[in-house]
Design an enzyme around this catalytic site. Sequence first.
Site, PDB file in Angstrom:
ATOM      1  N   GLU A  53       0.814  -1.201   0.000  1.00 54.20           N
ATOM      2  CA  GLU A  53       0.000   0.000   0.000  1.00 54.20           C
ATOM      3  C   GLU A  53       0.857   1.264   0.000  1.00 54.20           C
ATOM      4  OE1 GLU A  53      -3.042   0.307  -0.650  1.00 54.20           O
ATOM      5  OE2 GLU A  53      -3.537  -1.818  -0.611  1.00 54.20           O
ATOM      6  N   TYR A 136      -6.650   6.279   4.307  1.00 53.76           N
ATOM      7  CA  TYR A 136      -6.710   5.274   3.244  1.00 53.76           C
ATOM      8  C   TYR A 136      -5.894   4.032   3.608  1.00 53.76           C
ATOM      9  CZ  TYR A 136      -5.510   2.506  -0.698  1.00 53.76           C
ATOM     10  OH  TYR A 136      -5.288   1.408  -1.486  1.00 53.76           O
ATOM     11  N   ASP A 154      -9.445   4.625  -2.941  1.00 51.76           N
ATOM     12  CA  ASP A 154      -8.315   5.111  -3.714  1.00 51.76           C
ATOM     13  C   ASP A 154      -8.842   5.723  -5.013  1.00 51.76           C
ATOM     14  OD1 ASP A 154      -8.910   2.982  -5.442  1.00 51.76           O
ATOM     15  OD2 ASP A 154      -6.793   2.453  -5.712  1.00 51.76           O
TER      16      ASP A 154
END
Length: 308
Positions: A53, A136, A154
């Site tokens: 990520e 996020y 995203d």
Amino acid sequence: MTAISASAVPAAASSDPDGAALHRPVIDWFDAHARDLPWRRPEAGAWGVMVSEFMLQQTPVNRVLPVYEQWLARWPRPADLAAEPPGEAVRAWGRLGYPRRALRLHGAAAAIRERHGGDVPRDHAQLLALPGVGEYTAAAVASFAYGQRHPVLDTNVRRVFARAVSGTQYPPNATTAAERKLARALLPQEEPTAARWAAATMELGALVCTARTPDCARCPIAALCAWRQAGSPEHEGPPRRGQTYAGTDRQVRGKLLAVLREAVAPVPQTTLDQVWDEPVQRARALDGLVSDGLVEPLSGGLYRLPLT
């Protein structure tokens, strides 16, 4: 993202009827078409998901894959990374771009070692409290690594929701409160389904509902898409932000860091002066790297990647 078996996904449920209609076709499409990516495999674990990520922010999968594999081979656990100087994280980051992400990932690894015994925490609030981890990333790790129910927004997911539900070609430049509310409303109630939905919508945006050339013929929810039903109207909001690189401070910073990454000893100012002809921009880029903690100045006009 760790894989969640299709058999473990129960029938979708949502208080939002439009969401309920979208869940099953999108998840079924994902079951059939998801890419086999290393961070989706069970052996990746939560640390593998977290590393991916960080790396995938503003960087395409094909560039991330080789660096990700090398990173996990060298630092299979957060404590392994935390034991090394932060400059080694910057060195291993290579040419992925936005190298402050490497420092943030190193900081997160150190906090995981100190606060959580070396294991990536499961709790969303604890994830969010890690340095360098925003909303996020915390949601993505909780969802993809631990199968929890969180909206994961995203760029790809935001574009799918903008078209399929809101009827617009593109989402706003920055994530809005309305988008977050919509994402929560569309989230399936059951945790396994919600985690699968998060991964599936992200993949749909990456492979089918792309920014420039959406392949609507392959889309499992084309018949339900509000944007198509409206005639696929052109974007009427603010101009889309384009990314430039050539001639920018980012390019100069990258050239300076490339020299330092390759060096085994501190680098003199005279060597760094050779990477860019324009002295004012070069000095500004170097000062920025020092200010960001990516470069450490030493006495005698020497520079190196940071040791602390």
